[in-house]
Structures are given as C-alpha cells and as structure tokens.
Write an enzyme that holds these catalytic residues in place. Structure first.
Site, mmCIF file in Angstrom:
data_model
loop_
_atom_site.group_PDB
_atom_site.id
_atom_site.type_symbol
_atom_site.label_atom_id
_atom_site.label_comp_id
_atom_site.label_asym_id
_atom_site.label_seq_id
_atom_site.Cartn_x
_atom_site.Cartn_y
_atom_site.Cartn_z
ATOM 1 N N GLU A 142 34.970 33.794 53.414
ATOM 2 C CA GLU A 142 33.644 34.412 53.547
ATOM 3 C C GLU A 142 33.228 34.628 55.000
ATOM 4 O O GLU A 142 32.308 33.961 55.501
ATOM 5 C CB GLU A 142 32.582 33.586 52.803
ATOM 6 C CG GLU A 142 32.702 33.682 51.308
ATOM 7 C CD GLU A 142 31.489 33.122 50.556
ATOM 8 O OE1 GLU A 142 30.704 32.362 51.146
ATOM 9 O OE2 GLU A 142 31.330 33.461 49.373
ATOM 10 N N GLU A 313 35.620 33.806 43.351
ATOM 11 C CA GLU A 313 34.718 32.688 43.054
ATOM 12 C C GLU A 313 33.672 33.188 42.065
ATOM 13 O O GLU A 313 32.828 34.014 42.416
ATOM 14 C CB GLU A 313 34.007 32.193 44.327
ATOM 15 C CG GLU A 313 34.949 31.632 45.376
ATOM 16 C CD GLU A 313 34.218 31.084 46.601
ATOM 17 O OE1 GLU A 313 32.992 30.873 46.537
ATOM 18 O OE2 GLU A 313 34.882 30.884 47.632
#
Ligand code: GAL
Length: 635
Positions: A142, A313
C-alpha cells in the site's frame, strides 16, 4: 477466480503452520500472500539473513498445494536500518520526522533507502525467484497508506530540484510557467527551490502541482526498481502492488504500467464510515457498505494493468481503523467475493487468515479468531468457493460506457478547490453511481485510453486537458458528457488561454466567464432537479439544453458532446443518464434501491446491498439482504 488469504507465519508458532495450510485448502483457498512486513525476521541484523523459517513456511504452504504471493518487505524497514540511516524517514508537511514504531516511515526519495530496497528485494528474488510454489510477487505494501506519498525531507528537496531542472531546462521557463512574478516569488536557480510546505499562506498552486507530480514519479520509480529486480530473477511470475480505496496521492495508471496485475484492498465498511457518505447512507448501508464502493474500485483498477486485477485484501469482518467498526451483515463477505468475480477479478484474498491477538491490529477480524476457531466469515468463504466452482470461469464483457478518471485532475481540484465541497473523488463517484443505478456496466479509464469502443463517454471533470484529448473526443461518434471545470487550467496551473474550457472549445463552443462555489445546503433549482456546490456562468451561441428556473444555462450540447456547467444533483444526473442512454442505445434498467447488477460474457449477477429483500424485475427473483442472484445470459 481463485480465493486466498493473507498469512503471517512469523506471527504463529511453527507447529501451527501445517494445520493452517490444511485448513486453508479445506476452506476453498488456493492462494496465500506472505512476507510483506517480515524484514526484521528475514534480516535480524545487517547482512545476517535468517532464511530458515521462511524456507520452511514456503515449503509447508506449498506442500499443502497453495500457490504463494511473496512480498517485498519494504513497507517496514527495521529499527537497525533506521538507526543506521536516521535521515531515511519521511518528513511530514509540518516538518516533523515520521518516527519508527509502526510502518511506512521511509522517504521515497532517500537514495540510501532506495539502495536498501533494491538490496532486500534482490536477496529475496535470488533466493525464491525460481521456487515452484512462488506464483506471484507483491512490491511493498500500500504505497501511500497513512499519508506517506509526500515527504518534505532534504532528500526529497534535492530530487525535486533535479526533477524541475529536467522539466523546465531554464529557471526563466519555470518562473514564467509558475507565474512567479506574483508576490515576488521568482527564483534565480533550481537549487534554491524548496518543497511547498511551511509557507506563510498557501504556496503557489503550480508549485504544489509539480510537487505532487514529482512525488508520484518517485513512487513510480521506487516501484519500478523492485519490478526490474523481480523480473530478472523470477521469470514468468506475475508482479502486483496492492492499491488502496478512495486514494489519489499517486498516479495509479503510471504505477500500473509496470505491473502484470493490479490488486486492491477492499474494506467497504471502513470506507463507508471514513468518507463523505451522508448520515442516511451510513445508517442504511452500515453493514453492507454503499453499493458502489467495491464496484467503483474494481472498475477503476481493472483499467490500471491492461485489464488484469484482483483483490488481495478483502474485509472479512469488523476492521480496526475506522471511527466505528461494525460487523458485516451475514452474507456480505460472500456477496463481496462474487461481486469481484462479476467484475473480472482473477482472485479474492481475505485479510487476514487469523486475527492477531497482539499489537496494532488485534481488533481486526480474520477468517479465524485468535483461538483458531472459525470466525463468521469462514462459512461464507466456503459458500462462495462452492458457487464459483459451480458457475465456472467468467470472461469479462466489454462495458458499454467509459468514465474518464485522472489522478492529475484529483490533484488540481485538491490544490485549489475554490469551494470546500468540490471533491474530485466524490464527483466521479456520483457520476459512476448514476450509471450503476440504471444497471450500466462501466470501465473507468485513464485520459490516455482508447475510447473508440464505447457507446458513451463520461468525463466528470478534467481541468488539464492532455495533448490530443480534445481531438480524440471530437472524433468520437458516441455521446460524451463533460463536467464542470474541464479545460479550465493549463499544464502549469494557470487559467486556460481564452478562458475555460480552453482546448475543449473546439469540441463544445462555449466560454466560462465566471465561476462560483456554494456553501453546504445551498441549491439552485431547474425544472425538477437542482445544482449545488459549483456553478459556472457560460456564454455561447448554443441555446442551453437545460437551464435553471431563471434561464441561466447549465447543460449545453453540440452534436454528440454535452457540457454540464455545475455540480449536478442526483435528479439531474439521472436525467442526463436517461437522455444519453437513449441516444446511445444503452440497456437502462429501473433497479430497486440498493440493487446492483453486473454482466460477464455469460452471466448477469444481481447483488442486494439493501437491508431488505428486493425483487429483481428482470428475473422476478426476490433477493434477500446480502443475497446474490446469477442468471445465464442468452444473448
Ligand atoms: C491495509 C493494510 C494491511 C492491514 C489492513 C487492515 O490497509 O495493507 O496491512 O493493515 O489494512 O485493514
């Protein structure tokens, strides 16, 4: 579509690993992502690598038949590294160093850290690059999470000056482009220019825009180095990076060009809570997420790496990071999973396998509870796996509509919003929702995309019009809707020559002579719609297609191209979608509140996001809350 999970072998005793792997397979999972935060275990001291545990973890997972996505651990540089190189940390906008003790504390521009990132990537890639169980790699984790794209460090300042010198060649060119005659801001050399933070009042917006472009390029460059190393040592494996939701701090189209597969991290309940949704929406969709949140990102990230994408995710229960963290409605985890499939995902992987009993994320659900008993999501994952097997692989169908998304547009709107409520992501999301409420499938594409295969093109706003974009629009035969502020700025953040919409004037002959922003709650009425937040005064020989009650024009049209000179409310968007839908022969549906559909090449999926059962008119099916109906297409 494969199912998978995020697993942290380093969090659990080794004697649990084999049983975990067996249970993953039994639950229907075939992909496991590991390693993204494991640097301190891989290299506990400088140059002392402890590969033993990772060799055994990979071996155990592989023996159970799982394919592995291995990550580079660069989101979490260990303490010894920060101590050796204290200036590698990012500096925030207030000038404070981002301390050790969580994650993402590095500065993208620090050359010493860049070398470390290459060194650890190389070490992992050399060791596991050809391992038969390694199916894919994820770079870092991320980029930008916790507000970490922009760093105002000395390292960033040095690289910014070099970036500016490459872009402008001479300091006079920069001074002219930025308009530095204003407030005596002229510079005499590139090497005296600082980042745009810590100024007394706002810095020059051109300075900010270039800083954002530079910072985005730094992320691209950082990622590209890892990709090059992984490609060299691990041929034939896909490389991805996990993007976030509602996040525009770097240009994902640019990063995506270096990836094989785009992935993103889907937390619909956290996003509903944290973003602009109304109190009513937060109440109505508390346990489901707003019905377009997941789909919006599926359609956005499908456009980032040549159509290949997945969820790495997926929220499986309450998260820990929103202001409030409700549990999903029973069935939502299965719904989110199948919706990803309907939008063309190659995999959906849940975060995380087992809830951690320690440290920052101990309140974040997993597929298992900390005591290894199954959490609420586990049976839903099994059910999703069963349905996926039953309906078989799904081919992505060509969407009829393109929605143009520009990271640069987000930066421009954020740097000089002119009205607090002019939020780029919200505008684009509203336009997207208007199409989705009528059952239209959408591709969210970059301004550079080929638009010729679409039946209609929507451009919520594009302040800086890229080269050749106006000609591309004029050459389209299909309806095009252009939103407010489009063409309003030059590449260096000045008002366009001849007033907005600048280069778009050939496509839509009008001139924006004045703009105003309206405070919260103020609306201006048309016949049965309103506008709010933003309105433009327009002069044009074109008679307005739609006007306010007092006659001021809001929508102007020439041939197939329309311009909307305000922030439209839902009723106006619905009207425009209906008109364009008819002209473009789109298949528009009247869907009940909370129902969304998506077509693959062979099936039509319907998802009930509302908390009540709804009837899907097309099939006559009653669909339960969090229910999914799948119908074979006969076309
Ligand atoms: C993501 C992140 C994960 C984990 C997760 C919790 O943003 O990539 O590492 O923190 O959120 O929801």
């Amino acid at each position: 579509m494969k199912l998978g999970c995020c697993y942290f072998p380093e969090h659990w005793p080794e004697d649990k690993w084999a049983d975990d792997a067996r249970r993953m397979r039994e639950m229907g999972l075939s992909l496991v992502r590991i390693g993204e935060f494991a640097w301190s275990r891989i290299e506990p001291e400088p140059d002392r690598f402890d590969w033993g545990w990772l060799d055994r973890a990979i071996g155990t997972l592989a023996d159970a038949g799982l394919s592995i996505m291995l990550c580079t651990p660069t989101a979490t540089p260990p303490k010894w590294l920060v101590d050796r190189m204290p200036d590698m940390v990012a500096i925030d906008e207030a000038g404070r160093p981002r301390g050790f003790g969580s994650r993402r504390h590095y500065c993208f521009s620090h050359q010493g850290y860049r070398a470390e990132s290459r060194r650890i990537t190389n070490a992992l890639a050399e060791r596991y690059g050809e391992h038969p169980a390694i199916a894919a790699w994820q770079t870092d984790n991320e980029y930008g999470c916790h507000d970490t794209v922009l760093s105002f460090s000395e390292a960033a300042a040095v690289r910014f000056r070099e970036w500016l010198a490459r872009r402008y060649t001479t300091i006079d060119a920069l001074n002219t482009a930025w308009g530095n005659a204003f407030w005596s801001m002229e510079y005499r050399a590139f090497d005296v220019i600082d980042p745009p933070n810590l100024t007394v009042t706002e810095a020059n917006p051109a300075h900010w825009l270039d800083y954002r472009r530079f910072a985005s390029d730094e992320v691209v460059g950082f990622n590209r180095k890892q990709v090059e190393i992984l490609r060299a040592h691990s041929p034939g494996r896909d490389i991805t990076h996990n993007f976030m939701g509602f996040f525009t701090e770097f240009d994902h189209h640019d990063v995506g060009r270096d990836l094989d597969v785009a992935t993103w991290d889907s937390y619909p309940l956290g996003f509903l809570e944290q973003y602009w949704f109304s109190d009513d929406e937060k109440r109505d969709y508390l346990r489901q997420g707003h019905p377009d949140i997941a789909a919006f990102h599926h359609d956005l990230y499908r456009g980032c790496a040549k159509g290949r994408w997945g969820i790495i995710e997926q929220q499986p229960g309450p998260v820990n990071w929103a202001r409030f963290n409700p549990a999903p409605l029973d069935g939502m985890v299965a719904l989110w999973t199948l919706e990803a499939m309907a939008h063309g995902a190659e995999f959906t992987s849940y975060f995380r396998w087992r809830q951690a009993p320690f440290a920052q994320e101990q309140m974040h659900a997993g597929l298992l509870r900390p005591d290894s008993s199954e959490a609420e999501a586990a049976p839903e994952v099994r059910e999703a796996a069963r349905i996926i097997a039953e309906i078989g692989p799904q081919e992505t169908a060509q969407a009829p509509v393109a929605l143009v998304f520009s990271y640069e547009a987000a930066w421009v709107c954020g740097i000089q919003p002119q009205g607090q409520s002019f939020r780029y992501l919200e505008l684009v999301y509203e336009w997207y929702s208007a199409l989705r409420r009528r059952g239209v499938d959408v591709d969210i594409v970059s301004p550079g995309a080929d638009l010729s295969a679409y039946k209609a093109v929507f451009i919520p706003t594009l302040p800086i019009v890229p080269d050749a974009f106006a000609q591309k629009l004029s050459a389209l035969a299909c309806p095009v809707l252009i939103g407010p502020r489009s063409g309003s700025k030059t590449d260096s953040f000045s008002i366009s020559d001849g007033l907005p919409p600048g280069e778009l004037r050939d496509a839509i002959p009008l001139t924006v002579t004045r703009v105003e922003s309206l405070r919260h709650g103020m609306v201006e009425a048309g016949e049965d719609w309103t506008i709010s937040r933003w309105r433009e005064d327009v002069t044009s020989d074109l008679p307005p297609e739609l006007a306010l009650e007092d006659g001021r024009g809001v929508v102007f049209a020439k041939d197939t191209i329309r311009y909307c000179a305000a922030w439209p409310d839902r009723a106006l968007l619905d009207l425009l979608v209906a008109r364009i839908g008819e002209e473009a022969a789109l298949e528009l549906m009247d869907l009940p509140e909370g129902l969304r559909i998506r077509r693959t090449a062979t099936n039509l999926f319907a998802f009930n996001y509302s908390a009540k059962p709804v009837r899907f008119g097309l099939t006559g099916d009653m669909i339960d809350p969090a229910g999914v109906s799948i119908t074979a297409l006969t076309r």
